[in-house]
Scaffold this motif. Structure first.
Motif, PDB file in Angstrom:
ATOM      1  N   SER A   3       0.684  -1.304  -0.027  1.00  0.00           N
ATOM      2  CA  SER A   3      -0.026   0.111  -0.044  1.00  0.00           C
ATOM      3  C   SER A   3       0.832   1.365   0.097  1.00  0.00           C
ATOM      4  O   SER A   3       0.326   2.366  -0.298  1.00  0.00           O
ATOM      5  N   ASP A   4       2.154   1.228   0.378  1.00  0.00           N
ATOM      6  CA  ASP A   4       2.900   2.597   0.241  1.00  0.00           C
ATOM      7  C   ASP A   4       3.752   2.688  -1.002  1.00  0.00           C
ATOM      8  O   ASP A   4       4.505   3.650  -0.981  1.00  0.00           O
ATOM      9  N   VAL A   5       3.480   1.935  -2.057  1.00  0.00           N
ATOM     10  CA  VAL A   5       4.129   2.045  -3.491  1.00  0.00           C
ATOM     11  C   VAL A   5       3.231   2.512  -4.231  1.00  0.00           C
ATOM     12  O   VAL A   5       2.074   2.073  -4.633  1.00  0.00           O
ATOM     13  N   ALA A   6       3.535   3.409  -5.005  1.00  0.00           N
ATOM     14  CA  ALA A   6       2.627   4.090  -6.056  1.00  0.00           C
ATOM     15  C   ALA A   6       3.349   3.261  -7.429  1.00  0.00           C
ATOM     16  O   ALA A   6       4.364   3.661  -7.697  1.00  0.00           O
ATOM     17  N   ARG A   7       2.285   2.967  -8.354  1.00  0.00           N
ATOM     18  CA  ARG A   7       3.043   2.534  -9.708  1.00  0.00           C
ATOM     19  C   ARG A   7       2.387   3.247 -10.808  1.00  0.00           C
ATOM     20  O   ARG A   7       1.223   3.896 -10.869  1.00  0.00           O
ATOM     21  N   GLY A   8       3.093   3.526 -11.949  1.00  0.00           N
ATOM     22  CA  GLY A   8       2.611   3.962 -13.164  1.00  0.00           C
ATOM     23  C   GLY A   8       3.580   3.310 -14.319  1.00  0.00           C
ATOM     24  O   GLY A   8       3.737   1.947 -14.143  1.00  0.00           O
ATOM     25  N   SER A   9       3.659   3.925 -15.135  1.00  0.00           N
ATOM     26  CA  SER A   9       4.499   3.404 -16.369  1.00  0.00           C
ATOM     27  C   SER A   9       6.236   3.393 -16.223  1.00  0.00           C
ATOM     28  O   SER A   9       6.416   2.733 -16.923  1.00  0.00           O
ATOM     29  N   GLY A  10       6.549   3.751 -15.340  1.00  0.00           N
ATOM     30  CA  GLY A  10       7.906   3.846 -14.958  1.00  0.00           C
ATOM     31  C   GLY A  10       8.119   3.285 -13.543  1.00  0.00           C
ATOM     32  O   GLY A  10       7.592   2.131 -13.328  1.00  0.00           O
ATOM     33  N   LEU A  11       9.082   3.602 -12.919  1.00  0.00           N
ATOM     34  CA  LEU A  11       9.883   2.926 -11.718  1.00  0.00           C
ATOM     35  C   LEU A  11       8.657   3.201 -10.584  1.00  0.00           C
ATOM     36  O   LEU A  11       8.014   4.169 -10.489  1.00  0.00           O
ATOM     37  N   PRO A  12       8.587   2.166  -9.561  1.00  0.00           N
ATOM     38  CA  PRO A  12       7.673   2.516  -8.465  1.00  0.00           C
ATOM     39  C   PRO A  12       8.021   3.550  -7.607  1.00  0.00           C
ATOM     40  O   PRO A  12       9.393   3.741  -7.604  1.00  0.00           O
ATOM     41  N   ILE A  13       7.108   4.153  -7.072  1.00  0.00           N
ATOM     42  CA  ILE A  13       7.639   5.219  -5.917  1.00  0.00           C
ATOM     43  C   ILE A  13       7.035   4.783  -4.610  1.00  0.00           C
ATOM     44  O   ILE A  13       6.102   4.486  -4.449  1.00  0.00           O
ATOM     45  N   LYS A  14       7.919   4.806  -3.646  1.00  0.00           N
ATOM     46  CA  LYS A  14       7.723   4.537  -2.243  1.00  0.00           C
ATOM     47  C   LYS A  14       7.572   6.014  -1.537  1.00  0.00           C
ATOM     48  O   LYS A  14       8.627   6.574  -1.346  1.00  0.00           O
ATOM     49  N   MET A  15       6.510   5.992  -1.036  1.00  0.00           N
ATOM     50  CA  MET A  15       6.181   7.375  -0.168  1.00  0.00           C
ATOM     51  C   MET A  15       7.168   7.333   1.234  1.00  0.00           C
ATOM     52  O   MET A  15       6.897   6.012   1.701  1.00  0.00           O
ATOM     53  N   LEU A  16       7.666   8.284   1.859  1.00  0.00           N
ATOM     54  CA  LEU A  16       8.293   8.288   2.897  1.00  0.00           C
ATOM     55  C   LEU A  16       7.397   8.626   4.112  1.00  0.00           C
ATOM     56  O   LEU A  16       6.718   9.748   3.950  1.00  0.00           O
ATOM     57  N   GLY A  58       3.245   6.885   2.878  1.00  0.00           N
ATOM     58  CA  GLY A  58       4.398   6.449   3.705  1.00  0.00           C
ATOM     59  C   GLY A  58       4.070   5.630   4.785  1.00  0.00           C
ATOM     60  O   GLY A  58       2.876   5.273   5.246  1.00  0.00           O
ATOM     61  N   SER A  59       5.152   5.087   5.192  1.00  0.00           N
ATOM     62  CA  SER A  59       5.275   3.918   6.399  1.00  0.00           C
ATOM     63  C   SER A  59       4.830   4.515   7.782  1.00  0.00           C
ATOM     64  O   SER A  59       4.147   3.727   8.532  1.00  0.00           O
ATOM     65  N   SER A  60       4.838   5.797   7.877  1.00  0.00           N
ATOM     66  CA  SER A  60       4.254   6.374   9.156  1.00  0.00           C
ATOM     67  C   SER A  60       2.979   6.791   9.228  1.00  0.00           C
ATOM     68  O   SER A  60       2.257   7.402  10.224  1.00  0.00           O
ATOM     69  N   VAL A  61       2.247   6.547   7.946  1.00  0.00           N
ATOM     70  CA  VAL A  61       0.736   7.248   7.841  1.00  0.00           C
ATOM     71  C   VAL A  61      -0.147   6.028   8.409  1.00  0.00           C
ATOM     72  O   VAL A  61      -0.021   5.019   8.263  1.00  0.00           O
ATOM     73  N   ARG A  62      -1.077   6.425   9.257  1.00  0.00           N
ATOM     74  CA  ARG A  62      -2.174   5.646  10.166  1.00  0.00           C
ATOM     75  C   ARG A  62      -3.395   5.729   9.811  1.00  0.00           C
ATOM     76  O   ARG A  62      -4.126   4.406   9.907  1.00  0.00           O
ATOM     77  N   GLN A  63      -4.002   6.596   9.304  1.00  0.00           N
ATOM     78  CA  GLN A  63      -5.157   6.808   9.193  1.00  0.00           C
ATOM     79  C   GLN A  63      -5.827   6.809   7.789  1.00  0.00           C
ATOM     80  O   GLN A  63      -6.737   6.549   7.210  1.00  0.00           O
ATOM     81  N   VAL A  64      -4.777   6.628   6.586  1.00  0.00           N
ATOM     82  CA  VAL A  64      -5.025   6.864   5.246  1.00  0.00           C
ATOM     83  C   VAL A  64      -4.552   5.506   4.607  1.00  0.00           C
ATOM     84  O   VAL A  64      -3.278   5.184   4.920  1.00  0.00           O
ATOM     85  N   LYS A  65      -5.309   4.836   3.736  1.00  0.00           N
ATOM     86  CA  LYS A  65      -4.949   3.668   2.957  1.00  0.00           C
ATOM     87  C   LYS A  65      -5.002   4.103   1.460  1.00  0.00           C
ATOM     88  O   LYS A  65      -5.831   4.982   1.172  1.00  0.00           O
ATOM     89  N   VAL A  66      -4.377   3.323   0.613  1.00  0.00           N
ATOM     90  CA  VAL A  66      -4.428   3.744  -0.885  1.00  0.00           C
ATOM     91  C   VAL A  66      -5.560   3.482  -1.241  1.00  0.00           C
ATOM     92  O   VAL A  66      -6.480   2.492  -0.894  1.00  0.00           O
ATOM     93  N   GLY A  67      -6.076   4.532  -2.110  1.00  0.00           N
ATOM     94  CA  GLY A  67      -7.572   4.294  -2.510  1.00  0.00           C
ATOM     95  C   GLY A  67      -8.531   5.143  -1.758  1.00  0.00           C
ATOM     96  O   GLY A  67      -9.859   5.086  -2.182  1.00  0.00           O
ATOM     97  N   ASP A  68      -8.164   5.658  -0.666  1.00  0.00           N
ATOM     98  CA  ASP A  68      -9.115   6.390   0.342  1.00  0.00           C
ATOM     99  C   ASP A  68      -9.261   7.657  -0.438  1.00  0.00           C
ATOM    100  O   ASP A  68      -8.369   8.224  -1.093  1.00  0.00           O
TER     101      ASP A  68
END
Length: 111
Positions: A3-16, A58-68
């Motif tokens: 859930s902490d990785v965004a994907r597109g047509s390029g490299l994956p992006i990890k939010m910090l 990011g890994s410290s986010v507690r209340q939000v998930k991808v897609g919210d």
């Protein structure tokens, strides 16, 4: 995909840390008033909050998930282009509300 990785047509992006990658809702662009007047996206409305979809957290986010769906102030944002898409980076503390099916508490509000 984690859930902490965004994907597109390029490299994956990890939010910090406490960062959230958000895509604006399309309807938050141009809109029409109840009288039918077209209001451009660039028009300033006094302290209007906007909705967006969380694309990465990011890994410290507690209340939000991808897609919210998250509600935030446009003044708190940092714009970035990722894989050809205009996105916004926020801190979790800048999110005012979260709308998601997984939220079980009833507030009496329906979005």
């Amino acid at each position: 995909m984690p859930s902490d990785v965004a994907r597109g047509s390029g490299l994956p992006i990890k939010m910090l840390h406490d960062r959230i990658l958000v895509a604006l809702r399309r309807e938050d662009g141009e809109r029409r008033s109840t009288g039918g007047i077209l209001i451009p996206a660039t028009a300033q409305v006094a302290k209007r909050l906007v909705w967006g979809e969380a694309r990465g957290v990011g890994s410290s986010v507690r209340q939000v998930k991808v897609g919210d769906q998250v509600l935030f102030s446009p003044e708190d944002q940092h714009e970035v282009e990722v894989h050809g898409e205009e996105l916004i980076i926020l801190r979790e503390r800048d999110v005012h509300a979260v709308a998601a099916e997984r939220i079980e508490e009833s507030t009496g509000l329906y979005l």
